[in-house]
Design a protein around this motif. Structure first.
Motif, PDB file in Angstrom:
ATOM      1  N   MET A   1      52.079  38.979  38.979  1.00  0.00           N
ATOM      2  CA  MET A   1      52.923  38.159  38.276  1.00  0.00           C
ATOM      3  C   MET A   1      52.840  36.713  38.391  1.00  0.00           C
ATOM      4  N   GLU A   2      53.123  35.863  37.637  1.00  0.00           N
ATOM      5  CA  GLU A   2      53.053  34.571  37.671  1.00  0.00           C
ATOM      6  C   GLU A   2      54.412  33.810  37.299  1.00  0.00           C
ATOM      7  N   ILE A   3      54.711  32.406  37.758  1.00  0.00           N
ATOM      8  CA  ILE A   3      55.775  31.717  37.107  1.00  0.00           C
ATOM      9  C   ILE A   3      55.081  30.927  36.159  1.00  0.00           C
ATOM     10  N   VAL A   4      55.861  30.563  35.096  1.00  0.00           N
ATOM     11  CA  VAL A   4      55.272  29.270  33.873  1.00  0.00           C
ATOM     12  C   VAL A   4      56.548  28.571  33.991  1.00  0.00           C
ATOM     13  N   LYS A   5      55.685  27.247  33.968  1.00  0.00           N
ATOM     14  CA  LYS A   5      56.713  26.143  34.017  1.00  0.00           C
ATOM     15  C   LYS A   5      56.386  25.388  32.900  1.00  0.00           C
ATOM     16  N   LEU A   6      57.196  25.269  31.876  1.00  0.00           N
ATOM     17  CA  LEU A   6      56.660  24.446  30.744  1.00  0.00           C
ATOM     18  C   LEU A   6      57.406  22.939  30.710  1.00  0.00           C
ATOM     19  N   LYS A   7      56.635  21.939  30.385  1.00  0.00           N
ATOM     20  CA  LYS A   7      57.283  20.562  30.219  1.00  0.00           C
ATOM     21  C   LYS A   7      57.156  20.340  28.658  1.00  0.00           C
ATOM     22  N   SER A   8      58.242  19.586  28.254  1.00  0.00           N
ATOM     23  CA  SER A   8      58.574  19.257  26.877  1.00  0.00           C
ATOM     24  C   SER A   8      57.947  17.941  26.466  1.00  0.00           C
ATOM     25  N   GLY A   9      57.478  17.118  27.517  1.00  0.00           N
ATOM     26  CA  GLY A   9      57.206  15.772  27.445  1.00  0.00           C
ATOM     27  C   GLY A   9      58.254  14.733  27.713  1.00  0.00           C
ATOM     28  N   SER A  10      59.531  15.402  27.931  1.00  0.00           N
ATOM     29  CA  SER A  10      60.575  14.258  28.329  1.00  0.00           C
ATOM     30  C   SER A  10      60.334  13.695  29.664  1.00  0.00           C
ATOM     31  N   ILE A  11      60.656  12.218  29.612  1.00  0.00           N
ATOM     32  CA  ILE A  11      60.440  11.176  30.712  1.00  0.00           C
ATOM     33  C   ILE A  11      61.020  11.846  31.781  1.00  0.00           C
ATOM     34  N   LEU A  12      62.267  12.363  31.699  1.00  0.00           N
ATOM     35  CA  LEU A  12      63.063  12.689  32.686  1.00  0.00           C
ATOM     36  C   LEU A  12      62.637  13.727  33.602  1.00  0.00           C
TER      37      LEU A  12
END
Length: 139
Positions: A1-12
């Motif tokens: 199992m893995e954890i996926v962490k998605l970034k949207s490109g938001s500066i914050l």
């Protein structure tokens, strides 16, 4: 199992050390998402237009982890002005018709005066394809 962490490109996301989505197995947890256009950085002036953009942002993030709005099991809506609630909720009714997630609406200030609407989503990958048993406790 893995954890996926998605970034949207938001500066914050970088500055405040968080992810747009954290996916653990089939559970999808989405951070508060505003109506800011992630490409142009433009924030619409009306609550309804912010809600429309926020849904586009939500759809894009969900698609990136193999989900859609049909997989949403919970939504939390934050609308700063009570007078905007009926119009925004009518729009949400259109967007989530047939999905019918658990829902919460709060009216309070957000992170800055330009924020009129934000949404937080919890989804379960594949929920939209499951059989639904509708119950009612109404008399």
């Amino acid at each position: 199992m893995e954890i996926v962490k998605l970034k949207s490109g938001s500066i914050l996301e970088h500055k405040e050390s968080y992810s747009r989505i954290v996916a653990l197995d089939n559970w999808i947890f989405m951070s508060l998402t505003s109506g800011r256009d992630f490409t142009t950085r433009v924030m619409p002036d009306t609550t309804l237009e912010q809600a429309r953009n926020a849904i586009k942002n939500v759809e894009g993030a969900l698609a990136a982890v193999g989900c859609s709005l049909a997989d949403v099991v919970r939504r939390r809506l934050f609308i700063t002005r009570q007078e905007d609630v009926p119009e925004v909720m009518a729009y949400m009714g259109e967007v989530f018709r047939g999905v019918d997630p658990a829902s919460c609406v709060s009216c309070s200030p957000l992170g800055g005066p330009e924020y009129l609407f934000e949404i937080e989503i919890t989804a379960y990958r594949g929920a939209g394809a499951l059989a639904v048993k509708n119950l009612s406790i109404s008399l």
